[in-house]
Motif scaffolding. Structure first.
Motif, PDB file in Angstrom:
ATOM      1  N   GLU A   1      62.430  44.416  42.410  1.00  0.00           N
ATOM      2  CA  GLU A   1      61.090  43.826  42.401  1.00  0.00           C
ATOM      3  C   GLU A   1      60.218  44.461  43.469  1.00  0.00           C
ATOM      4  O   GLU A   1      60.593  44.538  44.643  1.00  0.00           O
ATOM      5  N   ASP A   2      59.050  44.920  43.046  1.00  0.00           N
ATOM      6  CA  ASP A   2      57.995  45.360  43.957  1.00  0.00           C
ATOM      7  C   ASP A   2      56.884  44.316  43.826  1.00  0.00           C
ATOM      8  O   ASP A   2      56.220  44.256  42.788  1.00  0.00           O
ATOM      9  N   PRO A   3      56.661  43.469  44.830  1.00  0.00           N
ATOM     10  CA  PRO A   3      55.693  42.369  44.691  1.00  0.00           C
ATOM     11  C   PRO A   3      54.294  42.827  44.291  1.00  0.00           C
ATOM     12  O   PRO A   3      53.639  42.175  43.471  1.00  0.00           O
ATOM     13  N   ARG A   4      53.839  43.954  44.857  1.00  0.00           N
ATOM     14  CA  ARG A   4      52.502  44.422  44.512  1.00  0.00           C
ATOM     15  C   ARG A   4      52.456  44.867  43.048  1.00  0.00           C
ATOM     16  O   ARG A   4      51.511  44.548  42.314  1.00  0.00           O
ATOM     17  N   LEU A   5      53.462  45.585  42.637  1.00  0.00           N
ATOM     18  CA  LEU A   5      53.540  46.037  41.249  1.00  0.00           C
ATOM     19  C   LEU A   5      53.584  44.837  40.303  1.00  0.00           C
ATOM     20  O   LEU A   5      52.920  44.815  39.264  1.00  0.00           O
ATOM     21  N   GLU A   6      54.354  43.830  40.685  1.00  0.00           N
ATOM     22  CA  GLU A   6      54.492  42.635  39.854  1.00  0.00           C
ATOM     23  C   GLU A   6      53.139  41.939  39.679  1.00  0.00           C
ATOM     24  O   GLU A   6      52.761  41.542  38.580  1.00  0.00           O
ATOM     25  N   TRP A   7      52.419  41.802  40.764  1.00  0.00           N
ATOM     26  CA  TRP A   7      51.115  41.127  40.690  1.00  0.00           C
ATOM     27  C   TRP A   7      50.120  41.937  39.864  1.00  0.00           C
ATOM     28  O   TRP A   7      49.411  41.376  39.011  1.00  0.00           O
ATOM     29  N   LEU A   8      50.067  43.245  40.104  1.00  0.00           N
ATOM     30  CA  LEU A   8      49.126  44.085  39.357  1.00  0.00           C
ATOM     31  C   LEU A   8      49.410  44.026  37.855  1.00  0.00           C
ATOM     32  O   LEU A   8      48.494  43.869  37.038  1.00  0.00           O
ATOM     33  N   GLY A   9      50.691  44.163  37.493  1.00  0.00           N
ATOM     34  CA  GLY A   9      51.047  44.148  36.080  1.00  0.00           C
ATOM     35  C   GLY A   9      50.781  42.820  35.423  1.00  0.00           C
ATOM     36  O   GLY A   9      50.249  42.756  34.309  1.00  0.00           O
ATOM     37  N   ARG A  10      51.125  41.738  36.111  1.00  0.00           N
ATOM     38  CA  ARG A  10      50.917  40.405  35.537  1.00  0.00           C
ATOM     39  C   ARG A  10      49.424  40.105  35.387  1.00  0.00           C
ATOM     40  O   ARG A  10      48.971  39.621  34.336  1.00  0.00           O
ATOM     41  N   ASP A  11      48.638  40.425  36.413  1.00  0.00           N
ATOM     42  CA  ASP A  11      47.206  40.116  36.367  1.00  0.00           C
ATOM     43  C   ASP A  11      46.496  40.969  35.321  1.00  0.00           C
ATOM     44  O   ASP A  11      45.612  40.471  34.597  1.00  0.00           O
ATOM     45  N   ALA A  12      46.880  42.241  35.210  1.00  0.00           N
ATOM     46  CA  ALA A  12      46.263  43.111  34.202  1.00  0.00           C
ATOM     47  C   ALA A  12      46.639  42.674  32.799  1.00  0.00           C
ATOM     48  O   ALA A  12      45.795  42.646  31.895  1.00  0.00           O
ATOM     49  N   ARG A  13      47.895  42.328  32.609  1.00  0.00           N
ATOM     50  CA  ARG A  13      48.360  41.974  31.265  1.00  0.00           C
ATOM     51  C   ARG A  13      47.719  40.692  30.752  1.00  0.00           C
ATOM     52  O   ARG A  13      47.533  40.517  29.552  1.00  0.00           O
ATOM     53  N   ARG A  14      47.355  39.800  31.651  1.00  0.00           N
ATOM     54  CA  ARG A  14      46.790  38.515  31.241  1.00  0.00           C
ATOM     55  C   ARG A  14      45.267  38.515  31.219  1.00  0.00           C
ATOM     56  O   ARG A  14      44.657  37.483  30.947  1.00  0.00           O
ATOM     57  N   SER A  15      44.658  39.643  31.518  1.00  0.00           N
ATOM     58  CA  SER A  15      43.199  39.701  31.607  1.00  0.00           C
ATOM     59  C   SER A  15      42.588  40.331  30.354  1.00  0.00           C
ATOM     60  O   SER A  15      43.151  41.256  29.768  1.00  0.00           O
ATOM     61  N   LEU A  16      41.418  39.834  29.983  1.00  0.00           N
ATOM     62  CA  LEU A  16      40.647  40.434  28.904  1.00  0.00           C
ATOM     63  C   LEU A  16      39.494  41.274  29.448  1.00  0.00           C
ATOM     64  O   LEU A  16      38.672  41.780  28.689  1.00  0.00           O
ATOM     65  N   ASP A  17      39.428  41.440  30.776  1.00  0.00           N
ATOM     66  CA  ASP A  17      38.402  42.230  31.451  1.00  0.00           C
ATOM     67  C   ASP A  17      38.880  43.687  31.525  1.00  0.00           C
ATOM     68  O   ASP A  17      39.784  44.012  32.304  1.00  0.00           O
ATOM     69  N   GLU A  18      38.276  44.560  30.728  1.00  0.00           N
ATOM     70  CA  GLU A  18      38.754  45.947  30.649  1.00  0.00           C
ATOM     71  C   GLU A  18      38.592  46.699  31.957  1.00  0.00           C
ATOM     72  O   GLU A  18      39.403  47.558  32.295  1.00  0.00           O
ATOM     73  N   GLU A  19      37.543  46.421  32.730  1.00  0.00           N
ATOM     74  CA  GLU A  19      37.371  47.101  34.020  1.00  0.00           C
ATOM     75  C   GLU A  19      38.474  46.699  34.990  1.00  0.00           C
ATOM     76  O   GLU A  19      39.021  47.535  35.711  1.00  0.00           O
ATOM     77  N   LEU A  20      38.772  45.412  35.033  1.00  0.00           N
ATOM     78  CA  LEU A  20      39.857  44.951  35.904  1.00  0.00           C
ATOM     79  C   LEU A  20      41.176  45.579  35.477  1.00  0.00           C
ATOM     80  O   LEU A  20      41.955  46.044  36.326  1.00  0.00           O
ATOM     81  N   ARG A  21      41.438  45.614  34.181  1.00  0.00           N
ATOM     82  CA  ARG A  21      42.684  46.190  33.690  1.00  0.00           C
ATOM     83  C   ARG A  21      42.804  47.665  34.084  1.00  0.00           C
ATOM     84  O   ARG A  21      43.855  48.127  34.516  1.00  0.00           O
ATOM     85  N   ALA A  22      41.712  48.413  33.932  1.00  0.00           N
ATOM     86  CA  ALA A  22      41.739  49.840  34.279  1.00  0.00           C
ATOM     87  C   ALA A  22      41.987  50.030  35.775  1.00  0.00           C
ATOM     88  O   ALA A  22      42.774  50.899  36.177  1.00  0.00           O
ATOM     89  N   ARG A  23      41.348  49.218  36.590  1.00  0.00           N
ATOM     90  CA  ARG A  23      41.501  49.327  38.047  1.00  0.00           C
ATOM     91  C   ARG A  23      42.928  48.982  38.469  1.00  0.00           C
ATOM     92  O   ARG A  23      43.550  49.684  39.267  1.00  0.00           O
ATOM     93  N   HIS A  24      43.445  47.881  37.918  1.00  0.00           N
ATOM     94  CA  HIS A  24      44.801  47.463  38.265  1.00  0.00           C
ATOM     95  C   HIS A  24      45.833  48.500  37.842  1.00  0.00           C
ATOM     96  O   HIS A  24      46.756  48.823  38.602  1.00  0.00           O
ATOM     97  N   TYR A  25      45.690  49.011  36.628  1.00  0.00           N
ATOM     98  CA  TYR A  25      46.709  49.941  36.140  1.00  0.00           C
ATOM     99  C   TYR A  25      46.638  51.299  36.836  1.00  0.00           C
ATOM    100  O   TYR A  25      47.650  51.990  36.949  1.00  0.00           O
TER     101      TYR A  25
END
Length: 520
Positions: free
Chosen positions: A440-464
């Motif tokens: 587990e990488d906590p930062r990776l986990e948060w980025l992936g979870r937040d991006a996967r659950r978002s419908l905001d394409e800008e946020l998804r692009a930034r997170h990924y």
């Protein structure tokens, strides 16, 4: 001790590998195409993929999906291979998001399972509940799904735990494939599928490990399949065997490797190819439990600098591949700056190993027979920096299962180049199927979870973008090449051959011109 230049090492290996793939005692152009076979209504396909199970809720995706499951089952949606974010209608004709966690499907009204049972919303609901209950290999791709509701006979409503932009795509894969509820308790469902697909499995005339035969489903709802041929699938273990089967007339269509394309073309066969995904090393033991050296990111980076990706693409794949420096092809998750992170630099690899206090180490990897040339080349490069990668050639069809165990510190599974949401759930999340050590990488986990659950394409692009900088720089996976999937086929018999997940559904027999009457 003097070291051979890596290019010479690679060339020496490949000289033997490539020559070994050519038909014995023949030169390109010597092969002769056999006469047309008597069974002129059957498309015969040579594949590297053995049948594991016909139960979609217990099946993997990838090669088993596109080789066997798509023939006998339909999904709620159908994959759009040109844009994975926009699936086509399947058994669902349309869908509406009632809110971010509720989606409602209108279902086809003219579909029956091959056992005669009607496909409707109660049947779809039962399938969703069975899929969740069985928790098969792809359950991680639909963790958003909470429950299913049959609103009326042909309206299905799905309730989610959280917003999921990948749900519609994943319902076109094995989790969304529909089995007749009357067959749920069949003890042999894994060998006797009961779906709604364009073909029925001809179990009586099939032999496990030798040939799998399929008959057109004459009751299929789509008129485009009225001219569907019979299909016979022959699992053949390696590229050479499939090429020989093609040249000898045992099959009309076969998966081949780059070294088999020239002999196939010399024999009059056509080639179809398309970018399929990436191959490399998925680091499973990221904390160094089996191999302590792998717990240090500097050691993992050293592996990336040791390998000459361009030479492998040119020499092993003969142009049917490109160097891969990050898991995602251009699109969501791809960062152009990461293309400059790795280069072929053995001296830097040795320096990183020395910095980590590692003089040398060894590890083993499982490799499918058709990929041995690639990993023997990688083995040669790693040996130049005193790393001993031991290759264990495994049975086709077992690579995915091994990637879910702690038997090996790395895996050589191939991954497709599509959405990062599914990749997070499959490879790098702490709950991912291909993360058996639960790193587990906590930062990776948060980025992936937040991006996967978002419908905001800008946020998804930034997170990924940040997400894949971690994956690449920490070397949680080590992509080496984006490779092409290649098939060779008889152009006089077949039409519609294109390499994608629906190839076998789309291929058709050419109409042969009628024989003129005698004396005309």
């Amino acid at each position: 001790m003097s070291r051979l230049p890596p290019a010479l090492v690679l060339a020496a290996i490949l000289c033997g590998l490539v020559s070994a793939t050519l038909p014995a005692c023949s030169k390109p152009g010597d092969e002769t195409r056999p006469p047309a076979v008597a069974d002129d209504r059957t498309v015969r396909f040579g594949t590297a993929t053995p049948l594991v199970t016909f139960d979609p809720h217990l099946a993997d995706t990838g090669a088993p999906f596109e080789t066997y499951l798509v023939l006998v089952y339909d999904g709620l949606t159908r994959l759009n291979t040109a844009d994975f974010s926009k699936p086509y209608p399947g058994l669902a004709t349309s869908w509406t998001w009632l809110d971010p966690t509720t989606v409602e499907f209108q279902l086809r009204r003219d579909v029956r399972f091959i056992d005669g049972e009607r496909f409707d919303a109660p049947a779809a609901k039962a399938n969703m509940e069975r899929m969740l209950r069985l928790e098969g290999p792809r359950i991680n791709t639909v963790t958003s799904l909470h429950s299913a509701e049959a609103v009326d006979d042909f309206t299905l409503r799905l309730h989610l735990h959280f917003p999921d932009p990948t749900l519609l795509y994943n319902l076109g894969m094995s989790p969304g494939m529909m089995v007749s509820p009357a067959a749920f308790d069949n003890p042999d469902l894994d060998l006797d599928p009961v779906g709604t697909g364009p073909w029925k499995y001809d179990r009586a005339n099939s032999a496990i490990g030798e040939v799998h035969r399929f008959l057109p489903n004459t009751e299929y709802y789509d008129a485009a399949f009225r001219d569907a041929p019979r299909i016979a699938i022959r699992p053949l273990v390696n590229n050479r065997a499939r090429l020989n089967a093609l040249i000898s007339g045992q099959v009309d269509l076969a998966e081949v490797g780059p070294a088999e394309t020239a002999p196939a073309q010399a024999g009059g066969f056509a080639i179809a190819a398309d970018s399929s995904g990436w191959l490399g090393l998925t680091i499973l033991d990221r904390a160094g439990e089996l191999v302590p050296e792998l717990g240090d990111p500097r050691v993992r980076q050293a592996l990336g600098f040791a390998v000459d990706r361009q030479a492998i693409a040119d020499t092993v794949f003969l142009g049917y591949a490109q160097p891969a420096l990050q898991p995602m092809a251009p699109g969501l998750g791809h960062d152009p700056a990461l293309e400059r992170f790795f280069s072929h630099d053995p001296d830097r690899a040795r320096a990183l190993l020395a910095e980590a206090g590692v003089d040398g180490f060894s590890f083993s990897v499982p490799v499918l027979p058709q990929n041995t040339a690639l990993y023997e080349a990688v083995q040669a490069y790693l040996r130049q920096v005193n790393v001993d990668m031991r290759i264990k050639v495994i049975e086709p069809g077992t690579i995915e299962a091994l990637a879910r165990t702690r038997e090996y510190p790395m895996n050589t599974i191939a991954y497709p180049n599509f959405d990062p949401d599914s990749r997070h759930q499959a490879i790098w999340s702490v709950t991912a199927g291909f993360n058996p050590f639960r790193y587990e990488d906590p930062r990776l986990e948060w980025l992936g979870r937040d991006a996967r659950r978002s419908l905001d394409e800008e946020l998804r692009a930034r997170h990924y973008r940040e997400y894949f900088n971690i994956v690449v720089k920490q070397v949680l996976s080590l992509p080496l090449v984006y490779f092409d999937e290649i098939v060779a086929y008889d152009p006089d018999r077949l039409t519609g051959v294109r390499v994608d997940r629906y190839m076998l559904r789309d291929v058709r027999l050419r109409q042969t011109p009628p024989v003129p009457p005698a004396g005309s």
